[in-house]
Design a protein around this motif. Structure first.
Motif, mmCIF file in Angstrom:
data_model
loop_
_atom_site.group_PDB
_atom_site.id
_atom_site.type_symbol
_atom_site.label_atom_id
_atom_site.label_comp_id
_atom_site.label_asym_id
_atom_site.label_seq_id
_atom_site.Cartn_x
_atom_site.Cartn_y
_atom_site.Cartn_z
ATOM 1 N N ASP A 1 3.522 48.797 -34.971
ATOM 2 C CA ASP A 1 2.300 48.905 -35.786
ATOM 3 C C ASP A 1 2.681 49.307 -37.198
ATOM 4 O O ASP A 1 2.211 50.310 -37.740
ATOM 5 C CB ASP A 1 1.271 49.883 -35.202
ATOM 6 C CG ASP A 1 0.372 49.228 -34.162
ATOM 7 O OD1 ASP A 1 0.617 48.050 -33.829
ATOM 8 O OD2 ASP A 1 -0.558 49.892 -33.682
ATOM 9 N N ASN B 1 0.840 46.037 -31.316
ATOM 10 C CA ASN B 1 -0.283 45.090 -31.273
ATOM 11 C C ASN B 1 -0.683 44.616 -32.664
ATOM 12 O O ASN B 1 -1.024 43.450 -32.876
ATOM 13 C CB ASN B 1 -1.487 45.722 -30.563
ATOM 14 C CG ASN B 1 -1.844 47.097 -31.081
ATOM 15 O OD1 ASN B 1 -0.996 47.983 -31.138
ATOM 16 N ND2 ASN B 1 -3.092 47.300 -31.475
ATOM 17 N N HIS C 1 6.023 50.424 -28.043
ATOM 18 C CA HIS C 1 4.671 50.664 -28.548
ATOM 19 C C HIS C 1 3.801 51.133 -27.377
ATOM 20 O O HIS C 1 2.687 50.664 -27.171
ATOM 21 C CB HIS C 1 4.115 49.412 -29.216
ATOM 22 C CG HIS C 1 2.997 49.725 -30.149
ATOM 23 N ND1 HIS C 1 3.162 50.490 -31.275
ATOM 24 C CD2 HIS C 1 1.679 49.427 -30.118
ATOM 25 C CE1 HIS C 1 2.005 50.638 -31.877
ATOM 26 N NE2 HIS C 1 1.081 50.006 -31.196
ATOM 27 N N HIS D 1 1.663 53.618 -30.546
ATOM 28 C CA HIS D 1 0.301 53.188 -30.217
ATOM 29 C C HIS D 1 -0.707 54.332 -30.132
ATOM 30 O O HIS D 1 -1.826 54.186 -30.598
ATOM 31 C CB HIS D 1 0.287 52.399 -28.912
ATOM 32 C CG HIS D 1 -0.980 51.619 -28.686
ATOM 33 N ND1 HIS D 1 -1.488 50.757 -29.626
ATOM 34 C CD2 HIS D 1 -1.838 51.582 -27.640
ATOM 35 C CE1 HIS D 1 -2.613 50.215 -29.156
ATOM 36 N NE2 HIS D 1 -2.852 50.705 -27.969
HETATM 37 ZN ZN LIG Z 1 -0.993 50.071 -31.577
#
Ligand SMILES: [Zn+2]
Length: 484
Positions: free
Chosen positions: A85, A117, A219, A244
């Motif tokens: 991220d 993500n 993550h 995350h």
């Molecule tokens: Zn994330």
């Protein structure tokens, strides 16, 4: 393939259990063993926050701290790693789709990053562009391209780094939540598979490739890492980096060290250890979380940060339209403007719901600049799409503002038809409101569609499309009819 075990496995438990946080290297005195020190500097969830803020000194401060406090010299014995991220967040990163962040992280000499993500937020084709600019690889052992059944080209399951003559294997994992925590369409060609299976497959491969030490960067939230700690250990992995969930931690969990550096480059985790060549073990692990608030500014990184801040300022001065009179942030006109703007991007939605607390400044008479809209809707919130019945909508809207419907004199859609308690409507709200346990959105729809569209973006795009001017100001387009 048959699983090879690391020879250090039998020794490491004993050594880890003897190791204390911030412990000293007393075991080393008088030893004749051949030792190599390795230092990991770990960050995660940077989200493009390379600039200085009122809280921290950003990327230039972090680099300065590494150099002054940790003796970081960019040499091999340091591993600079990210849990992913890297972008989406600060405007200075988001506007440039992560390009600015990549330049900053290149200057800081990152060695690898796990795929988060949000790495997919601007499509895989943009991710590939970023990868071309990156001086370091993206790691994930659990992303499979549906068509080929293989790990996609933008990812490597692991790399082997030579650190002062020792082969260090670094394995990556991505969150299985990725299909609904980025724009789902962008990752529909990929499957995010089991963490356990990925570790069982790729850790032995890294060992077969010569890795003497294995490190996991991921993550994954700390709770997820705890769930796979035994699998990691059985594969010879004793160091796991989180991501995350933005957690700050450096802890020994069942003889596996789990580290997480929070977020926004506000800190890092320093973890160092010795690899004992003679005994083929890790020893004397030290780990600590460090906050980025010292005044150690690295000039080279600061030059790059300043350049991108200037570029961002130039973008934010863009004129989007014109207002002939002030529009108060507390006015019906403003509430309706914000609620209705989302239909510009999502014309098929039935109802929009947001809160007045997310609306933070007036639009002043004169040119309406992008910086005004950023100040008006400043939070890093994104729009989520829900399917709710009419009755559920009625139960969700207390204290909120809305578009596409009114509660003045009953419950009606904007076309005048009554809201049917049993009919299902497509409803937009923010991820922020969706996450509030005091509201009922999440209770009614467990599988929201995370659009990844910033809650500000539709208003920006709509304003541009209106092409307002002093002869046809934005005020001509306002709806002053109260809906509640
Ligand atoms: Zn994330």
């Amino acid at each position: 393939m048959t699983k090879k075990r690391l020879p250090l496995l039998i020794f490491v438990l004993m050594i880890l259990s003897a190791c204390e946080k911030n412990g000293t290297n007393s075991n080393l005195e008088g030893t004749t063993d051949s030792l190599i020190q390795i230092t990991i500097l770990y960050t995660n969830d940077e989200h493009g926050w390379f600039q200085e803020t009122s809280n921290t000194n950003g990327a230039a401060g972090l680099t300065g701290l590494w150099k002054n406090k940790e003796g970081y010299d960019g040499s091999d014995k340091f591993l600079v790693l990210s849990g992913g991220d890297m972008w989406t967040g600060a405007a200075a990163s988001t506007w440039f789709q992560g390009e600015s962040m990549v330049e900053v992280m290149n200057a800081m000499e990152y060695d690898a990053a796990a795929i988060g993500n949000h790495e997919f937020d601007f499509t895989v084709s943009v991710l590939n562009q970023r990868l071309e600019e990156m001086d370091f690889p993206l790691l994930s052992a659990n992303i499979i391209e549906k068509e080929s059944g293989e790990i996609p080209e933008f990812a490597q399951p692991y790399i082997i780094e030579n650190v002062d003559g020792i082969q260090v294997g670094i394995i990556g994992l991505s969150s299985t939540s990725t299909p609904y925590t980025t724009f789902p369409a962008y990752v529909e060609d990929y499957e995010f598979t089991s963490y356990t299976e990925a570790l069982n497959e790729y850790a032995p491969k890294a060992v077969a490739d010569g890795a003497k030490v294995l490190i996991l960067i991921s993550h994954l939230c700390v709770s997820e890492l705890k769930d796979i700690a035994d699998v990691a250990k059985s594969n010879g992995i004793y160091i796991m980096g989180a991501g995350h969930c933005h957690e700050v931690t450096a802890q020994n969990y069942n003889d596996v060290i789990i580290i997480g550096a929070g977020d926004y480059m506000e800190g890092y985790v320093k973890l160092d250890f010795y690899y004992n060549f003679t005994k083929d073990v890790l020893q004397d692990l030290n780990y600590e979380t460090v906050y980025n608030d010292d005044n150690n500014i690295d000039d080279d990184v600061k030059t790059i940060v300043d350049y991108w801040i200037e570029q961002t300022d130039a973008v934010l001065s863009e004129v989007l339209g014109y207002a002939s009179e002030d529009i108060s942030r507390f006015s019906v006109e403003m509430y309706n403007l914000v609620c209705d703007s989302w239909f510009y991007t999502f014309p098929d939605a039935d109802i929009t719901i947001t809160n007045t607390g997310g609306i933070r400044q007036d639009i002043f008479a004169g040119d309406v600049k992008l910086e005004t809209i950023v100040g008006l809707l400043p939070f890093e919130n994104t729009i989520v799409e829900l399917e709710l019945t009419g009755l559920e909508v009625k139960n969700c809207i207390d204290g909120l503002i809305y578009g596409g419907m009114t509660t003045a004199g009953g419950y009606f859609l904007s076309d005048g038809s009554p809201i049917d308690d049993r009919a299902v409507y497509t409803v937009l709200t923010t991820d922020y409101l969706y996450s509030q346990s005091s509201l009922s959105f999440a209770q009614y729809d467990h599988t929201p569609y995370y659009t990844s569209v910033h809650y500000r973006q539709p208003l920006v795009d709509w304003l541009k499309s209106l092409n307002t001017s002093s002869s046809d100001p934005l005020n001509n387009y306002l709806d002053s009819q109260s809906r509640w």
